[in-house]
Enzyme design. Structure first.
Site, mmCIF file in Angstrom:
data_model
loop_
_atom_site.group_PDB
_atom_site.id
_atom_site.type_symbol
_atom_site.label_atom_id
_atom_site.label_comp_id
_atom_site.label_asym_id
_atom_site.label_seq_id
_atom_site.Cartn_x
_atom_site.Cartn_y
_atom_site.Cartn_z
ATOM 1 N N GLY A 171 5.635 -2.108 11.327
ATOM 2 C CA GLY A 171 4.499 -1.349 10.911
ATOM 3 C C GLY A 171 3.374 -2.027 11.192
ATOM 4 N N ALA A 172 3.488 -3.085 12.424
ATOM 5 C CA ALA A 172 2.440 -3.827 12.698
ATOM 6 C C ALA A 172 0.920 -3.270 13.322
ATOM 7 C CB ALA A 172 2.888 -5.074 13.746
ATOM 8 N N GLY A 173 1.362 -2.132 13.584
ATOM 9 C CA GLY A 173 -0.169 -1.393 14.058
ATOM 10 C C GLY A 173 -0.752 -0.661 12.866
ATOM 11 N N GLY A 174 -0.259 -0.420 11.843
ATOM 12 C CA GLY A 174 -0.760 0.089 10.734
ATOM 13 C C GLY A 174 -1.773 -0.714 10.031
ATOM 14 N N PHE A 175 -2.318 -0.193 9.073
ATOM 15 C CA PHE A 175 -3.662 -0.454 8.257
ATOM 16 C C PHE A 175 -3.375 -1.866 7.443
ATOM 17 C CE2 PHE A 175 -5.833 0.125 4.039
ATOM 18 C CZ PHE A 175 -6.969 -0.384 4.378
ATOM 19 N N VAL A 176 -2.113 -1.873 6.758
ATOM 20 C CA VAL A 176 -1.736 -3.402 6.254
ATOM 21 C C VAL A 176 -1.159 -4.131 7.404
ATOM 22 C CG1 VAL A 176 -0.300 -4.446 4.636
ATOM 23 C CG2 VAL A 176 -1.441 -2.161 4.243
ATOM 24 N N TYR A 216 8.317 11.190 -0.551
ATOM 25 C CA TYR A 216 7.817 9.962 -0.586
ATOM 26 C C TYR A 216 8.206 8.819 -1.852
ATOM 27 C CZ TYR A 216 4.558 5.960 -0.168
ATOM 28 O OH TYR A 216 4.136 4.866 -0.066
ATOM 29 N N LYS A 256 10.708 5.390 -1.242
ATOM 30 C CA LYS A 256 10.320 4.195 -1.338
ATOM 31 C C LYS A 256 11.051 3.584 -2.589
ATOM 32 C CE LYS A 256 7.177 2.190 0.405
ATOM 33 N NZ LYS A 256 7.031 1.344 1.732
#
Length: 377
Positions: free
Chosen positions: A10-15, A159, A163
């Site tokens: 998820g490296a392109g995400g917000f976090v 969701y 999680k």
């Protein structure tokens, strides 16, 4: 931790982007692999520049891959010391198909854990969510909650369920024997609602308000929350990565979960959005709104209609009971356990976080005005 390598999903995400930017400052880090499916999109070409222009001695490798591709994950994990797993589908409105959410959030996590075992990765940090803990009812007050209270979300919505089950899988995998005979150590971090520059949720709220003459929709005035700034969330992941590799700290961290908050004041989400945006002329909707119990039962009615129509028509309500509860509960948590075990202290103060986020909101306002000027010409 001499010569360690890290894979971030998820490296392109917000976090994920913030984690990468902090990771490359780690002195002993040799390589960081940034994995994300989003790199395939032409619109995200700027991410290549964001990562490739980082000032770092560590090698930065961009991987375009799918979290559901088990064989690809196994190759991506070869030679890796630590995995930081942030890839997820976030959806509380029922926009994304249920199976897609379960596949990415749960099956993807299970795939990654198995890849770590096969590639002999010794540390795994999971970016979980406070939604794993609840809230289950807007009538229940949780103020400065902590890990020992063992809160657990009971909503069946895909969701929070995905999680919750993914986090359970991660913590249960702690102590797994690796292919080379070593041991996998895991932990999970549960951030509060994450804010900051480039937040997709805040961006949507501001754009909607701009289309509504600067009026912020007041839908969360009954809440008391403690949002957390994105850089502080990223910092907690870095400390967890260090801790799981530290022989002195690791035994206390293994198999544990931690709430991640900071010193952002407790307030309603409505007041929070107003505080961040008032400098740019935004104001809260002062018109009459439904009482919370009536709003909740209206959500139930809309969900019932959606269910009855499902055989012939897909009707998606504008809101549901889970969202009403999520947005209108007193639900805050302390970061004392992370402070004790990880050495976590917020890097960015509330005043600095507020200023940075507000300045970014200002750029959204100017972009909107420029778009209107272009259309009027």
């Amino acid at each position: 931790m001499p010569g360690w390598n890290c894979l971030v999903t998820g490296a392109g995400g917000f976090v994920g982007q913030r984690i990468i930017k902090m990771l490359v400052q780690e002195k002993e880090l040799q390589e960081v692999r940034a994995l994300d499916k989003v790199f395939r999109r032409k619109a995200s070409k700027d991410l290549f520049f964001v990562f490739t222009e980082l000032q770092t001695k560590a090698k930065v490798t961009l991987l375009e891959g799918d979290i559901l591709d088990a064989q690809y994950l196994r190759r991506a994990c070869q030679g890796i010391s630590v995995v930081i797993h942030t890839a997820a589908v976030i959806d509380v409105l029922g926009v994304v198909p249920k199976q897609t959410i379960l596949d990415v959030n749960l099956k993807g996590t299970q795939n990654l854990l198995e890849a770590c075992v096969q590639a002999s990765v010794t540390a795994f940090i999971f970016c979980s969510s406070v939604d794993v803990a609840g809230p289950n009812s807007y009538k229940t007050i949780v103020l400065n909650g902590h890990e020992e209270e063992r809160h657990e979300n009971t909503w069946p919505d895909p969701y929070p369920y995905s999680k919750k089950m993914a986090e359970k899988a991660v913590l249960a995998a702690n102590g797994s024997i690796l292919k080379n005979g070593g041991t996998l150590h895991t932990c999970a971090l549960r951030p509060m609602y994450i804010y900051g520059e480039r937040s997709p949720f805040i961006s949507n709220i501001i754009i909607m308000a701009l289309k509504n003459k600067g009026i912020l929709s007041a839908t969360s005035k009954f809440s008391i929350a403690n949002p957390v700034y994105v850089d502080n969330v990223a910092w907690a992941h870095i400390l967890a990565a260090r801790g799981l590799q530290d022989p002195k700290k690791s035994p206390n961290i293994q198999g544990q979960f931690y709430y991640v908050s900071d010193d952002t004041p407790h307030q309603s989400y409505d007041d929070f959005y107003y505080t961040l945006s008032k400098e740019w002329g935004f104001h809260l909707d002062s018109s009459w709104s439904l009482p919370l119990p009536m709003l909740y039962w209206l959500a139930f009615l809309l969900e019932t209609v959606s269910f009855l129509l499902s055989p012939v028509y897909r009707y998606r309500p504008l809101f549901n009971r889970h969202l009403v509860t999520l947005a209108n509960s007193t639900f805050t948590f302390t970061y004392k356990k992370a402070q004790r075990d990880l050495g976590y202290e917020p890097l960015i103060s509330w005043e600095e976080a507020k200023q940075k986020t507000s300045e970014w909101i200002g750029t959204l306002v100017w972009q909107h005005r420029e778009t209107l000027d272009t259309k009027s010409q």
